[in-house]
Design an enzyme around this catalytic site. Sequence first.
Site, PDB file in Angstrom:
ATOM      1  N   PHE A  34      32.285 -12.292  -1.498  1.00 51.12           N
ATOM      2  CA  PHE A  34      32.737 -11.603  -2.818  1.00 51.12           C
ATOM      3  C   PHE A  34      31.854 -12.662  -3.621  1.00 51.12           C
ATOM      4  O   PHE A  34      31.982 -13.336  -4.597  1.00 51.12           O
ATOM      5  CB  PHE A  34      34.108 -11.152  -3.118  1.00 51.12           C
ATOM      6  CG  PHE A  34      34.378 -10.838  -2.037  1.00 51.12           C
ATOM      7  CD1 PHE A  34      34.081  -9.096  -2.675  1.00 51.12           C
ATOM      8  CD2 PHE A  34      35.334 -10.584  -1.300  1.00 51.12           C
ATOM      9  CE1 PHE A  34      34.791  -7.928  -1.698  1.00 51.12           C
ATOM     10  CE2 PHE A  34      35.947  -9.851  -0.046  1.00 51.12           C
ATOM     11  CZ  PHE A  34      35.620  -8.898  -0.905  1.00 51.12           C
ATOM     12  N   GLY A  60      40.558 -20.452   1.647  1.00 51.20           N
ATOM     13  CA  GLY A  60      40.128 -18.666   2.082  1.00 51.20           C
ATOM     14  C   GLY A  60      39.057 -17.891   1.987  1.00 51.20           C
ATOM     15  O   GLY A  60      38.136 -18.780   1.843  1.00 51.20           O
ATOM     16  N   SER A  66      31.088 -18.181   1.532  1.00 50.82           N
ATOM     17  CA  SER A  66      31.486 -19.942   0.695  1.00 50.82           C
ATOM     18  C   SER A  66      31.543 -20.846   1.804  1.00 50.82           C
ATOM     19  O   SER A  66      30.728 -22.486   1.214  1.00 50.82           O
ATOM     20  CB  SER A  66      32.025 -19.909  -0.397  1.00 50.82           C
ATOM     21  OG  SER A  66      33.551 -19.204   0.618  1.00 50.82           O
ATOM     22  N   ASP A  85      41.991 -20.558   6.457  1.00 46.25           N
ATOM     23  CA  ASP A  85      42.402 -19.575   6.720  1.00 46.25           C
ATOM     24  C   ASP A  85      42.928 -18.700   7.226  1.00 46.25           C
ATOM     25  O   ASP A  85      42.783 -18.871   8.247  1.00 46.25           O
ATOM     26  CB  ASP A  85      40.662 -18.816   6.145  1.00 46.25           C
ATOM     27  CG  ASP A  85      41.308 -17.033   5.708  1.00 46.25           C
ATOM     28  OD1 ASP A  85      42.126 -16.198   6.185  1.00 46.25           O
ATOM     29  OD2 ASP A  85      40.615 -16.617   4.729  1.00 46.25           O
ATOM     30  N   GLY A  89      43.796 -11.645   6.169  1.00 46.19           N
ATOM     31  CA  GLY A  89      43.166 -11.074   4.629  1.00 46.19           C
ATOM     32  C   GLY A  89      43.987 -11.297   3.989  1.00 46.19           C
ATOM     33  O   GLY A  89      44.692 -11.191   4.210  1.00 46.19           O
ATOM     34  N   SER A 137      48.476 -21.058   3.675  1.00 46.44           N
ATOM     35  CA  SER A 137      48.085 -22.688   3.046  1.00 46.44           C
ATOM     36  C   SER A 137      49.533 -23.331   2.620  1.00 46.44           C
ATOM     37  O   SER A 137      49.482 -24.959   3.281  1.00 46.44           O
ATOM     38  CB  SER A 137      47.787 -22.107   1.599  1.00 46.44           C
ATOM     39  OG  SER A 137      47.812 -22.988   0.224  1.00 46.44           O
ATOM     40  N   HIS A 157      45.539 -13.855  -4.074  1.00 47.29           N
ATOM     41  CA  HIS A 157      45.204 -13.162  -5.306  1.00 47.29           C
ATOM     42  C   HIS A 157      46.112 -12.871  -6.230  1.00 47.29           C
ATOM     43  O   HIS A 157      46.557 -12.979  -7.570  1.00 47.29           O
ATOM     44  CB  HIS A 157      44.075 -13.070  -5.929  1.00 47.29           C
ATOM     45  CG  HIS A 157      42.724 -13.574  -6.114  1.00 47.29           C
ATOM     46  ND1 HIS A 157      41.962 -14.521  -4.837  1.00 47.29           N
ATOM     47  CD2 HIS A 157      41.809 -12.909  -6.488  1.00 47.29           C
ATOM     48  CE1 HIS A 157      41.039 -14.880  -4.871  1.00 47.29           C
ATOM     49  NE2 HIS A 157      40.832 -14.003  -6.179  1.00 47.29           N
ATOM     50  N   ASP A 183      37.275 -16.912  -9.459  1.00 48.47           N
ATOM     51  CA  ASP A 183      37.714 -15.645  -9.761  1.00 48.47           C
ATOM     52  C   ASP A 183      38.447 -16.105 -11.025  1.00 48.47           C
ATOM     53  O   ASP A 183      39.330 -15.253 -11.232  1.00 48.47           O
ATOM     54  CB  ASP A 183      38.035 -14.626  -8.545  1.00 48.47           C
ATOM     55  CG  ASP A 183      37.355 -14.121  -7.498  1.00 48.47           C
ATOM     56  OD1 ASP A 183      36.702 -13.827  -7.616  1.00 48.47           O
ATOM     57  OD2 ASP A 183      38.234 -14.059  -7.004  1.00 48.47           O
TER      58      ASP A 183
HETATM   59 MG    MG Z   1      37.105 -15.069  -4.475  1.00 47.32          MG
END
Ligand code: MG
Length: 223
Positions: A34, A60, A66, A85, A89, A137, A157, A183
């Site tokens: 994303f 993440g 990324s 990570d 998910g 994390s 998030h 984000d």
């Molecule tokens: Mg993101």
Amino acid sequence: MQLYGALGTVGAPLIKYPTMTLTLPIDIDAVKGFLSQAEGEALYETVLRCKGRAPALEIGSYCGKSTVYLGLACQATERTLLALDHHRGSEEHQPGELFHDPELTDASGAVDTLTSFRRTMTAAGLDDTVIPVLASSAQFAATWSGDLSLVFIDGGHSLDAALADYRGWASRIERSGYLAIHDVYPPPETGGQAPITVYRLALASGLFREVMAVDSLRVLQRI
Ligand code: MG
């Protein structure tokens, strides 16, 4: 592409958006994720600006989009990228949720992005630069200490998850290092408000100033 959001700290010099043409070793559009190309190039540029050789930390990684940009810049600057990570998910990736992808599941039907992530790292030639950390994390923050040149927050998030990422890791960023947050959506109707809450906390702490804003990416520098 949106450059330089309206939320910059007054008087803070903004890093100019990179003008270099970055050639990637893989077709980045084939990697699920994303992140926009502009955001990826901004992450790459930010790592190039890091001083010293302290590792960078990505929170993440998902399928590694990324991680490719950060990892290539780490490779170029001879530093390690810790890619954190649990690969099960975030909330929004779970079955029945908006961003669930049935192709990213294991035999039991549970979300599993690790296979895709490892494929991406190997294809991009980053196996010697990126250390995948298969943990939450909070788990990793409790067991690993050391300075970091950059922290990129792009994990869960929910407000709890984003706050835990900030509180667990922002203090590890060395002086003049960077905190990047993905984000960040100022109008509530355009996206979740957890990342922007962390962004505002960081600025309000007086420890960071904003240096770059590209699409939903904000880059702050530790003063
Ligand atoms: Mg993101």
